[in-house]
Structure formats: C-alpha cells, structure tokens
Design an enzyme around this catalytic site. Structure first.
Site, PDB file in Angstrom:
ATOM      1  CG  ASP A   8     -80.551  14.409  20.352  1.00  0.00           C
ATOM      2  OD1 ASP A   8     -80.202  15.418  19.715  1.00  0.00           O
ATOM      3  OD2 ASP A   8     -80.674  13.285  19.833  1.00  0.00           O
ATOM      4  CG  ASP A  68     -79.739   8.952  14.813  1.00  0.00           C
ATOM      5  OD1 ASP A  68     -79.694   9.512  15.925  1.00  0.00           O
ATOM      6  OD2 ASP A  68     -80.476   9.330  13.883  1.00  0.00           O
TER       7      ASP A  68
END
Length: 575
Positions: A343, A210
């Site tokens: 996302d 991430d």
C-alpha cells in the site's frame, strides 16, 4: 532508559519477514499474473536473503475489485493464483527451508460476492442479514434521502451504499463491493475464529490482520467531525479506530493464536497514540504480538487529501521512530518495523533519493537504518534489490489501483483545473499504491523475467539497470547488503533485537543516528540522508574503541570529526 533493562525474549521478535504480493511476484504459467507456483520457484532466493518468515498478501477466492482484499471464500484460493494444493506445497517448501508462513487475514469486510452477503442482500429475513451493518436512511429538511452518517469511504465518496430492494444502507469503509462485517453478531465472531483455526490446522504459522482496529464500531454511528469543509463526507475513524469492543475481539483471536504458538501482526491505521496501541500489543495483554502503525508513512499525507503536497524534514521522521521505540521499550510492547508494503510507495523514493547516482546507496541507507531498529523487521518484495517508484512520465492509463483511479475520476467529475490535475499526477507518482505493485524485476529480459506475457501492470521502465539477476551473489549489491544487515542482526541479536534504542542528534536535518545498547555492548548506527557531504562529530568512545561492522562505502575512517559522504551509512560496534 537503563541499558540493563530486559526485554522478554520470544521467537517472533527475532524474525525478519519477507512480504509477497502474489499478483506481482512471479508468474509461472505465462498469463501475466503472479501465482503460487511462481513463489515456490523462488523459495531459495528468499531463504538466501536471510529472512525467517514469509507473509503472503491475500490469495483467497476473490473478484479482485481490491486485489484480493475483497474475499468471496476464505477457504479457497483465487483461481489465477492456484489451488489449495499449491498452498500446501508452498507451506511444505517453506517449512523444509526453516521458514515460517503468514497468511493475510481480512475480516473487517468481505466481498459482496461472498455467500454471506449474497444471502444478506437477498432478504431482510436472511440468517446472514446481521452478518453486515445495515441502517435506515436519514432525510434532510427537503426530504432528500441521505446516508445514515457522513463517514467517508477510504476509496472515495460515502461509506454507505443504498440497497433499493430493502430500503436500507450497508456500511463499506472501503469499496462498495467490500461490505463491513458486523462483529457485534456472535455468529460472525465464531465464523472468523473457525477460519483462523482452518488455516492454522493447515500449517500456517500466523497472520497479518488487515485494518484489524476497524472491526468494532461505535454503536450510535455518529457523524464525524468536519475536517474538510469542501466534502460532504468526512473520515469517521474517531468512531471505529478503535471501537469500544476491539480489545474483547482481539483477546478472542489472541487466545486461539496462543494455543498454536502462532504469529500475529495487526494493521492499525488512524491511531497515533502509543497508549492506545499498547493495549493491543502489551506482552501481558495476550492480544497481538505487534502492529503496523502508520505515523511514519503518513508523514507526507496532508489531512485533507492524500494526493496533495506535504513537505517534511528528517527530524520529524526521527521523532516518530523515537516515540514508538522508546514507548514500546518502557511498556514491554513490540514494534513492527517497515517502510514499504503493498500500500506504500518505494522507500528510496519516499525517504531517501532514487536518482540514478544515489539509488543503490540510498537502498543501503534504508536497509541499515530501518533493518537494525528495535522490532520485527519487514521487507517488501523488490526492496531487497532497491526497486523505486514508477517513472514520472507514466500517464493515468498505466495505473491500476482502485483508490488511485477513483481519486482521479472524482477530480475529473468536478472539472478540476489543469493545474490541479498536474498537482494530482505529481503526488500520484510519489504516493500511489501501484508504486509497490509493479512486477518484481528478476532479470533484464522482456517483462523483467516476471512473465513470458504482458503483465497485468507494466514493469517499471528501469528493470535493465535494477534486477535480481544482476545482484544475487554480487559483492556490493543491494541484495548482498541486505544479507549482511540480516546476518548482523542475527549474529548480534542481543544488541540489535533486544538492546535499548536511543536517538542521537535528533534535530540534525541531514543525519539519522541512533544507539543500541545491551549491557556492555553498544552499537552506533549512522546514516546520511543528503547528496551533500556532511561534517559530523563522533563520540570519542566510538572513534577510539569502535570497529566498523557494516558500511555502504569501501572504507570508513573513524575520528571524532568525520565527513559523511552522500548517502553514506555505517555501523560501529563497541564491546
């Protein structure tokens, strides 16, 4: 580029990866939240799709401020998802089916409930104080306390949170409950390496990392340039995406991963220069296998705010992919090909057409164009059945994402006009992360077969028309079409994995076409991105010597002048 160029062959280039967002995949115990046992119950469904690897979004222990991207214990599991034993069973089930397993590694920041941070904030003399980034305040000319710089949090407001007890600020590029780790501290680096080894030793095959390009910050923490004069806070990515020591840190991670022959993909927002990315993914760099770049999914995002309109045309999208495909081929790098994730909004809503008459044709267009590019292919849960964005009728109370709700609250606090709120809601429906987070639509029963209880976020209203039960084993469905795309990629991996990518007719605003070439083998991938019929000229070589190996309409006639039907796509192979 010559069609005789040779890409380095390796297993992870040939993979297709299926991404799971655990809260929304499948609930096994009737609490309205997806869990690991729910995933285990669907492993045959995943295997039958034709993928090789499963990537699971964060499942670690977490207060869930940001849906698990705020980790309080890297060696334990969020209790609503299950236990470590459940993860072991998942890994065993995947490996038994010949599938590999990726975990999500979130090490730019932790939760503020992690023991490290609780210790750090309790005392300036704590051994964990320097695990995080603390700075003294600045003061304006009137003596008012101000954050150390003007960096903006990605979730709104300042990226700095004031701690009254110690009279210092700590950095959080995301929520204030997600303090950034201080990678300048060698102890933090060792902690991360130990976490990586813990999971690799447990049977995990690799990691998605991430915002990994954020882990190194400019040591001076300078103010960011003012892009939005209406805001006191500006995006500081210039000073951490990437930072000065990023490649040192990635090399340390890469060394461990190579010892285990493990898979790695890094998320790298705010970087559009491939010359910067190749430093991380060049085959001889030994850092990461590939990265997620954001240029194509930022195509509708204006610089001054996500929830404002921005128009784009198809040639812009084609040029972005041409840029990355060409560069990686020329520099022995590798792309991660994705158009959806947890996302991002749904791809048919963003890039094609999600109207009832065209949604399933569009889903096949997306599968064809992006599933046969040069790179490792990523499919997000629900993409394989053609799920689309939430309805335009959804009100703000049905959304759950922290970034969405913070943005809406900020508008309300500054007493935005009704017109501004209407624009916001229109763009929210197009771009909110919640578009990807509605439960997977398994069947047409109540709650779409996701759960026996009301889910944590509403099921998309269209689940009776779009669900897995109506598609698995059904010829012509989106699910079966994705099976065909992935099977074609495996059968002809020489051309579809390792072949040269070349854009065709890149200025055409209605048609997306590219060629893949490996030695004497050529494939032409053709897709229409419009509801109108389009006349298009087909090269004589393909019209006379090509054979159609995949299409989303029943019959395709090859001629030097063809008429493409609405959202038509096909693949021609020439040997």
């Amino acid at each position: 580029m010559s069609s005789n160029y040779e890409q380095t062959t390796v297993w992870w280039k040939e993979c297709a990866v299926y991404q799971i967002y655990p809260a929304s995949f499948k609930d096994s115990n009737g609490d309205g939240i997806g869990d690991i046992k729910g995933i285990i119950s669907k492993l045959d469904y995943i295997k039958d799709l034709g993928v090789d690897t499963v990537w699971l979004c964060p499942c670690y222990r977490s207060p869930q401020v940001d849906m698990g991207y705020d980790i309080s214990d890297y060696r334990d599991i969020y209790e609503k998802y299950g236990t470590l034993s459940d993860i072991d069973e998942l890994v065993k089930g995947l490996h038994a089916r010949g599938l590999k397993f990726l975990m999500d590694l979130v090490v730019n920041h932790t939760s503020d409930q992690h023991e490290w941070f609780k210790s750090a904030i309790a005392s300036k003399s704590s051994e964990h104080r320097d695990y995080y980034i603390w700075k003294k305040p600045k003061y304006d000319e009137d003596g008012n306390r101000m954050p150390p710089n003007n960096w903006r949090s990605y979730f709104g407001g300042s990226a700095w949170e004031w701690d009254e007890a110690s009279e210092e600020y700590y950095l959080h590029l995301f929520a204030k409950e997600q303090p950034d780790l201080n990678w300048e501290n060698p102890k933090v680096v060792k902690e991360v390496h130990d976490i990586v080894r813990f999971w690799l030793d447990r049977g995990v095959d690799g990691f998605r990392m991430d915002v990994i390009n954020f882990i190194s910050k400019h040591p001076d923490f300078p103010d960011a340039p003012i892009i939005n004069p209406d805001s006191p806070y500006q995006e500081g990515a210039l000073y951490y995406a990437p930072g000065p020591r990023l490649h040192e840190y990635l090399a340390g991670l890469g060394k461990i991963l190579e010892q285990y022959n493990a898979f790695s993909v890094g998320e790298m927002p705010s970087v559009t220069d491939p010359k910067e990315i190749i430093k991380a993914v060049g085959f001889d760099r030994h850092e990461l296998n590939m990265i997620f770049n954001f240029e194509h999914v930022d195509i509708d995002i204006p610089p001054i705010g996500k929830y404002l309109p921005k128009e784009w045309k198809l040639p812009e999208l084609k040029r972005i992919f041409d840029k990355w495909e060409t560069f990686m081929q020329e520099h022995n790098g590798w792309n991660a090909i994705y158009v959806e994730n947890h996302d991002q909004p749904r791809s048919i809503s963003r890039f094609a057409c999600d109207e009832d008459d065209y949604r399933f044709l569009s889903a096949k267009v997306v599968a064809t164009i992006f599933g046969l590019m040069c790179g490792t292919i990523y499919i997000y849960q629900g993409q394989e059945i053609g799920m689309r964005n939430v309805p335009k009728t959804w009100s703000i109370d049905r959304y759950r994402d922290i970034a969405t709700l913070n943005a809406y609250q900020a508008l309300k606090e500054r007493q935005a006009s009704a017109q501004d709120l209407a624009v916001f809601m229109t763009e929210l429906q197009k771009k909110s992360r919640d578009n990807a987070r509605t439960p997977v639509q398994w069947d047409d029963s109540e709650y779409a077969g996701f759960s026996t209880a009301s889910p944590w976020i509403d099921v998309n209203d269209d689940y009776r028309e779009c669900n897995a039960a109506s598609q698995v084993g059904v010829k012509g469905s989106v699910y079966s079409y994705w099976q065909s795309v992935l099977a074609l990629r495996k059968e002809h991996k020489d051309v579809f994995v390792y072949g040269v990518y070349e854009s065709i007719d890149i200025d055409n605003e209605s048609v997306f076409v590219y060629k893949r070439t490996y030695k004497d083998k050529i494939a032409l991938v053709v897709s229409s991105f419009t509801k109108e019929e389009v006349k298009w000229s087909l090269d004589k070589q393909f019209a006379e010597s090509g054979s159609v190996c995949l299409s989303n309409y029943d019959a395709v006639s090859l001629d030097t002048c063809i008429t493409l039907r609405p959202y038509e796509c096909f693949v021609i192979l020439v040997n």
